[in-house]
Enzyme design. Sequence first.
Site, short mmCIF file in Angstrom:
data_model
loop_
_atom_site.label_atom_id
_atom_site.label_comp_id
_atom_site.label_asym_id
_atom_site.label_seq_id
_atom_site.Cartn_x
_atom_site.Cartn_y
_atom_site.Cartn_z
N THR A 125 0.83 -1.21 0.00
CA THR A 125 0.00 0.00 0.00
C THR A 125 0.86 1.25 0.00
OG1 THR A 125 -1.40 1.31 1.48
CG2 THR A 125 -0.14 -0.41 2.52
N ASP A 126 0.29 2.33 -0.51
CA ASP A 126 1.02 3.62 -0.46
C ASP A 126 1.15 4.13 0.97
OD1 ASP A 126 -1.65 4.34 -0.01
OD2 ASP A 126 -1.69 5.95 -1.50
N GLU A 127 0.40 3.53 1.91
CA GLU A 127 0.45 4.02 3.29
C GLU A 127 1.81 3.76 3.93
OE1 GLU A 127 -3.12 3.47 5.61
OE2 GLU A 127 -4.34 3.33 3.81
N TYR A 153 -1.37 -0.39 11.17
CA TYR A 153 -1.61 -1.04 9.88
C TYR A 153 -0.45 -0.79 8.92
CZ TYR A 153 -3.23 -1.40 5.03
OH TYR A 153 -3.31 -1.68 3.68
N LYS A 157 2.44 -3.36 7.26
CA LYS A 157 2.62 -3.55 5.81
C LYS A 157 4.06 -3.20 5.40
CE LYS A 157 -0.13 -4.52 3.11
NZ LYS A 157 -0.55 -5.87 2.62
P1 NAD Z 1 -9.99 -6.94 2.91
O1 NAD Z 1 -9.89 -6.66 4.37
O2 NAD Z 1 -11.24 -6.63 2.17
O3 NAD Z 1 -9.65 -8.49 2.65
C1 NAD Z 1 -8.63 -9.17 3.32
C2 NAD Z 1 -8.84 -10.67 3.07
O4 NAD Z 1 -7.78 -11.38 3.71
C3 NAD Z 1 -10.16 -11.21 3.66
O5 NAD Z 1 -10.79 -12.04 2.73
C4 NAD Z 1 -9.68 -12.02 4.88
O6 NAD Z 1 -10.54 -13.12 5.16
C5 NAD Z 1 -8.31 -12.49 4.41
N1 NAD Z 1 -7.42 -12.81 5.54
C6 NAD Z 1 -7.20 -12.04 6.64
N2 NAD Z 1 -6.32 -12.67 7.47
C7 NAD Z 1 -5.97 -13.83 6.85
C8 NAD Z 1 -5.10 -14.89 7.19
N3 NAD Z 1 -4.41 -14.88 8.35
N4 NAD Z 1 -4.97 -15.92 6.33
C9 NAD Z 1 -5.67 -15.95 5.16
N5 NAD Z 1 -6.53 -14.98 4.80
C10 NAD Z 1 -6.68 -13.93 5.63
O7 NAD Z 1 -8.74 -6.17 2.27
P2 NAD Z 1 -8.60 -5.43 0.87
O8 NAD Z 1 -9.06 -4.04 1.01
O9 NAD Z 1 -9.15 -6.29 -0.20
O10 NAD Z 1 -7.01 -5.38 0.75
C11 NAD Z 1 -6.29 -6.47 0.19
C12 NAD Z 1 -4.80 -6.16 0.21
O11 NAD Z 1 -4.55 -4.97 -0.53
C13 NAD Z 1 -4.24 -5.92 1.60
O12 NAD Z 1 -2.97 -6.53 1.67
C14 NAD Z 1 -4.12 -4.41 1.71
O13 NAD Z 1 -3.07 -4.05 2.56
C15 NAD Z 1 -3.83 -4.05 0.27
N6 NAD Z 1 -4.28 -2.70 -0.16
C16 NAD Z 1 -5.57 -2.30 0.05
C17 NAD Z 1 -5.98 -1.04 -0.40
C18 NAD Z 1 -7.42 -0.58 -0.23
O14 NAD Z 1 -7.74 0.56 -0.57
N7 NAD Z 1 -8.33 -1.42 0.25
C19 NAD Z 1 -5.08 -0.20 -1.06
C20 NAD Z 1 -3.76 -0.65 -1.26
C21 NAD Z 1 -3.38 -1.90 -0.80
P1 TYD Z 2 -10.54 4.38 4.96
O1 TYD Z 2 -11.56 3.97 3.96
O2 TYD Z 2 -10.56 3.75 6.32
O3 TYD Z 2 -9.10 4.14 4.26
P2 TYD Z 2 -7.63 4.63 4.76
O4 TYD Z 2 -7.67 5.07 6.15
O5 TYD Z 2 -6.84 3.36 4.60
O6 TYD Z 2 -7.23 5.69 3.81
O7 TYD Z 2 -10.62 5.94 5.14
C1 TYD Z 2 -10.47 6.82 4.05
C2 TYD Z 2 -10.45 8.23 4.61
O8 TYD Z 2 -11.75 8.53 5.14
C3 TYD Z 2 -9.47 8.43 5.76
O9 TYD Z 2 -8.91 9.73 5.66
C4 TYD Z 2 -10.33 8.33 7.00
C5 TYD Z 2 -11.67 8.87 6.53
N1 TYD Z 2 -12.86 8.27 7.19
C6 TYD Z 2 -13.85 9.10 7.72
O10 TYD Z 2 -13.76 10.35 7.67
N2 TYD Z 2 -14.95 8.53 8.30
C7 TYD Z 2 -15.10 7.18 8.40
O11 TYD Z 2 -16.11 6.71 8.99
C8 TYD Z 2 -14.09 6.33 7.84
C9 TYD Z 2 -14.20 4.84 7.91
C10 TYD Z 2 -12.99 6.92 7.23
#
Ligand code: NAD
Ligand code: TYD
Length: 340
Positions: A125-127, A153, A157
């Site tokens: 992630t970019d985080e 988090y 990562k």
């Molecule tokens: P999500 O929380 O929707 O899904 C995570 C999945 O991992 C779930 O299906 C969960 O059951 C599974 N999981 C959790 N712990 C596990 C374990 N110990 N063993 C096997 N499976 C397990 O997450 P997401 O938003 O789809 O993100 C997926 C990946 O992409 C993550 O690694 C996250 O860091 C990365 N990512 C997410 C975003 C975003 O905006 N959501 C952006 C950049 C990177």
């Molecule tokens: P989120 O979807 O949790 O992603 P991330 O924290 O990984 O970027 O949140 C996106 C942005 O929205 C973040 O700046 C936090 C804000 N946020 C709210 O203002 N209210 C909310 O209820 C949530 C879940 C997030």
Amino acid sequence: MKIVVTGGAGFIGANFVIHMVKKYPEHEIINLDLLTYAGNLENLTEVEHAPNYRFIRGDIADRKFVFDLFEKEKPDIIVNFAAESHVDRSIEDPESFVRTNVMGTTTLLDACKEYGIKRFHQVSTDEVYGDLPLDRPDLFFTEDTPLHTSSPYSSSKASADLFVMAYHRTFGIPVTISRCSNNYGPYQFPEKLIPLIISRALADEELPVYGTGENVRDWLHVSDHCVAIDLILEKGKVGEVYNIGGHNERTNLEVVKTILKALDKPESLIKFVTDRPGHDRRYAIDPTKMETELGWKPQYVFDTGMKQTIQWYLDNKEWWEHIISGEYSQYFEKMYGERL
Ligand code: NAD
Ligand code: TYD
């Protein structure tokens, strides 16, 4: 090719599994997921009967399970999406993030070391780069930006990324890493900003906006992320990091107002609540390397992508109503009870 996708029942993982199963009928796609609160097999109904798709339930941090799986399946490629992914939950319970995100990743890497692998791709992630100031729109994250994390988090990562690179250098594991900006699109769990706001606005409930709502996120449609990872598997150079983003920066307040407008709901639903501790101010990706070296370009512009996404949540009410009526309702009460 046998491709194991971990976390394939989550938001991005499920979109990626669907993309790969449909695009590569000649490849076998195994979805390995623990089915935590965030994992949902309903995300995969589109492909569940496909002959090149299989689901295996298991924990990436369970060494015996992972080694047995490698012994039996001998995968060619691992794409590691499995993670605890929500910043707010990481503030409540950092240790579960260390277990899955760090130890789960090193367990998979150990199995790759033992059994061999053609590619281990880490979905990061970019985080991991921390945040950028709001008054410097000229600054972006490149692949060379130092890791500088804020939340448990992002720290977990970044730690995983460092292990991935260490296993490459020390043990010669053929790895790649992608660092993507915030995703939006179908099947996102309604604890994240966009689906949370859509589902609550539809119910005319108060919409919690942290702090002043001025924090900026760089949004990318999930299908553009999936295509980018597919491209990295095909053309990416081993040992390299690739930043993925589409220059779609919006303040949280802009995102919330866009949703309210599309749903014809009043802005009076917005409620500014106590800020998230350590809240990152701005994320912004420079995707030049993906574009110039791999020829990737996002297909979605934010406005069209958001319209389609809002429509998807309207068309799939049952999917998210099922989630928010279950154990998630207790989570919402715990996290927001005193803030709203
Ligand atoms: P999500 O929380 O929707 O899904 C995570 C999945 O991992 C779930 O299906 C969960 O059951 C599974 N999981 C959790 N712990 C596990 C374990 N110990 N063993 C096997 N499976 C397990 O997450 P997401 O938003 O789809 O993100 C997926 C990946 O992409 C993550 O690694 C996250 O860091 C990365 N990512 C997410 C975003 C975003 O905006 N959501 C952006 C950049 C990177
Ligand atoms: P989120 O979807 O949790 O992603 P991330 O924290 O990984 O970027 O949140 C996106 C942005 O929205 C973040 O700046 C936090 C804000 N946020 C709210 O203002 N209210 C909310 O209820 C949530 C879940 C997030």
